[in-house]
Design a protein around this motif. Structure first.
Motif, PDB file in Angstrom:
ATOM      1  N   VAL A 199       0.823  -1.214   0.000  1.00 56.60           N
ATOM      2  CA  VAL A 199       0.000   0.000   0.000  1.00 56.60           C
ATOM      3  C   VAL A 199       0.856   1.261   0.000  1.00 56.60           C
ATOM      4  O   VAL A 199       0.548   2.222  -0.716  1.00 56.60           O
ATOM      5  CB  VAL A 199      -0.987  -0.022   1.186  1.00 56.60           C
ATOM      6  N   PRO A 200       1.945   1.347   0.802  1.00 55.73           N
ATOM      7  CA  PRO A 200       2.775   2.560   0.729  1.00 55.73           C
ATOM      8  C   PRO A 200       3.302   2.831  -0.675  1.00 55.73           C
ATOM      9  O   PRO A 200       3.329   3.987  -1.114  1.00 55.73           O
ATOM     10  CB  PRO A 200       3.902   2.261   1.718  1.00 55.73           C
ATOM     11  N   LEU A 201       3.710   1.791  -1.394  1.00 59.25           N
ATOM     12  CA  LEU A 201       4.199   2.001  -2.756  1.00 59.25           C
ATOM     13  C   LEU A 201       3.058   2.445  -3.664  1.00 59.25           C
ATOM     14  O   LEU A 201       3.233   3.346  -4.502  1.00 59.25           O
ATOM     15  CB  LEU A 201       4.835   0.716  -3.289  1.00 59.25           C
ATOM     16  N   LEU A 202       1.885   1.850  -3.506  1.00 61.51           N
ATOM     17  CA  LEU A 202       0.731   2.274  -4.303  1.00 61.51           C
ATOM     18  C   LEU A 202       0.415   3.741  -4.024  1.00 61.51           C
ATOM     19  O   LEU A 202       0.101   4.509  -4.942  1.00 61.51           O
ATOM     20  CB  LEU A 202      -0.469   1.386  -3.993  1.00 61.51           C
ATOM     21  N   GLY A 203       0.503   4.142  -2.741  1.00 61.53           N
ATOM     22  CA  GLY A 203       0.247   5.536  -2.393  1.00 61.53           C
ATOM     23  C   GLY A 203       1.251   6.481  -3.025  1.00 61.53           C
ATOM     24  O   GLY A 203       0.894   7.588  -3.448  1.00 61.53           O
ATOM     25  N   GLN A 204       2.505   6.055  -3.126  1.00 60.04           N
ATOM     26  CA  GLN A 204       3.512   6.883  -3.783  1.00 60.04           C
ATOM     27  C   GLN A 204       3.180   7.090  -5.259  1.00 60.04           C
ATOM     28  O   GLN A 204       3.314   8.200  -5.791  1.00 60.04           O
ATOM     29  CB  GLN A 204       4.883   6.230  -3.648  1.00 60.04           C
ATOM     30  N   VAL A 205       2.746   6.008  -5.911  1.00 57.77           N
ATOM     31  CA  VAL A 205       2.390   6.107  -7.332  1.00 57.77           C
ATOM     32  C   VAL A 205       1.203   7.046  -7.515  1.00 57.77           C
ATOM     33  O   VAL A 205       1.206   7.926  -8.387  1.00 57.77           O
ATOM     34  CB  VAL A 205       2.072   4.712  -7.904  1.00 57.77           C
ATOM     35  N   ALA A 206       0.157   6.863  -6.698  1.00 54.70           N
ATOM     36  CA  ALA A 206      -1.035   7.699  -6.833  1.00 54.70           C
ATOM     37  C   ALA A 206      -0.721   9.166  -6.576  1.00 54.70           C
ATOM     38  O   ALA A 206      -1.217  10.061  -7.276  1.00 54.70           O
ATOM     39  CB  ALA A 206      -2.123   7.210  -5.865  1.00 54.70           C
TER      40      ALA A 206
END
Length: 361
Positions: A248-255
């Protein structure tokens, strides 16, 4: 084209017969074929930009954040024997849905072998307009499904996508299942299936700009450079990895990176405040609608600590800074229980879709 699936004949009603003045007899009633369709909406995008397809060709593409609950219902009454252009829509301001109905009638008549005919389309639902939640696509897809149902057909998702793009020039992937996909919105095709499902996300929804609708046609058009495409492809790779590993942290960075790039066009004045609040409250990142005002603060529900405390702090901070909050939800269900679809509100001929400044979620 993927062939349509034949379904049992749609329920039929008949027009009241009128007596022949000369003979006093009633002619055989003309059958009416009815069909219904439904489509959901979404909560903006996790990633949007210009990407390369399998042949190395540039394509505009996006990955949407699904939202369970609000949607559009379409009811189509087909009147055999009437010209196909004799289509009426209630409410009358749904021009894209009207175009979709005409295209769907032509396609369904071709596939079923029945003659094309006119009819009446009635749309009801609760998707806010102009906030980037796919309201027009929801109308269009529900319409196509209702017309197909009236012909006893169930069109394949790729066929629905092509009709949707023809009706509104660019379409969200609401005709597909919940799998995260990179979708070419101007071509109506999947560029990549990124995984079986998004990792669990806890989203605090809000609206920027006071919730005023965004006129996407008035936004400046910026041509993507080679450097832009390279960056979008990098974000695509990271998002694929985040979904595969449940990061989730990586997904949040992308978003967040995608949202920041979207600021080059949207220029929301509250964006820096939004991202600052996300950092202070321990969020993984933020996402926005790249063609509207809806936004979300993304939390990892499995992170240490009480997620409800983080959500309360985030909502309080957003409201304190004049960013109205809307709905807190997860990628699976509402924070307070499964999302429930509201009953459809009857539409009157003189009633257009409500242009609320805050989404009715």
């Amino acid at each position: 084209m993927t062939p349509a699936t034949h379904r049992p004949p749609a329920p039929r009603t008949t027009r009241p017969a009128t007596l022949n003045a000369a003979t006093g007899t009633a002619p055989a009633p003309e059958p009416l074929a009815t069909g219904t369709g439904h489509a959901p909406c979404h909560h903006g995008e996790l990633l949007q930009g210009v990407f390369l397809d399998a042949e190395g060709r540039r394509c505009a593409g996006l990955v949407t954040l699904p939202l369970t609950g609000p949607g559009t219902r379409a009811d189509f009454v087909r009147r055999p024997g009437t010209p196909p252009e004799a289509l009426t829509v209630v409410p009358a301001d749904r021009g894209k849905a009207a175009r979709a109905a005409g295209l769907a009638v032509t396609e369904c008549a071709r596939q079923s072998g029945l003659p094309p005919s006119g009819g009446q389309l009635r749309l009801t639902g609760d998707v806010p307009v102009g906030l980037g939640m796919g309201s027009s696509t929801s109308d269009v897809i529900a319409t196509v499904r209702a017309v197909a149902d009236s012909y006893g057909l169930r069109l394949a998702p790729d066929a629905v996508a092509r009709l949707a793009v023809r009706a509104e020039r660019a379409s969200d992937p609401l005709m597909l299942d919940a799998r995260p996909v990179l979708f070419a919105q101007r071509e109506g095709r999947i560029l990549e299936v990124l995984g079986p499902a998004l990792p669990p996300l806890l989203v605090v929804g809000c609206v920027l700009g006071g919730g005023a609708p965004v006129d996407t046609l008035a936004l400046p058009v910026r041509e993507a450079t080679d450097a832009d495409v390279q960056e979008y492809e990098r974000l695509r790779t990271l998002l694929r990895r985040a979904i595969a590993t449940g990061d989730v942290p990586l997904l949040g960075q992308v978003a967040t990176a995608s949202a920041r790039r979207g600021q080059q066009t949207l220029k929301h004045p509250e964006f820096e405040t939004l991202t600052a609040i996300a950092r202070r409250t321990g969020a993984a990142g933020v996402q926005i609608a790249h063609s509207g005002a809806v936004a979300g603060v993304l939390f990892d529900p499995s992170a240490p600590g009480d997620p409800r405390h983080r959500v309360r702090a985030c909502r309080h901070a957003l409201n304190t800074h004049g960013i109205p909050t809307t709905r807190t939800f997860t990628t699976k269900e509402s924070l307070d229980g499964p999302a429930r679809r509201r009953g459809d509100r009857p539409a009157r001929p003189d009633t257009s879709r409500r242009r609320s400044r805050l989404p009715a979620l």
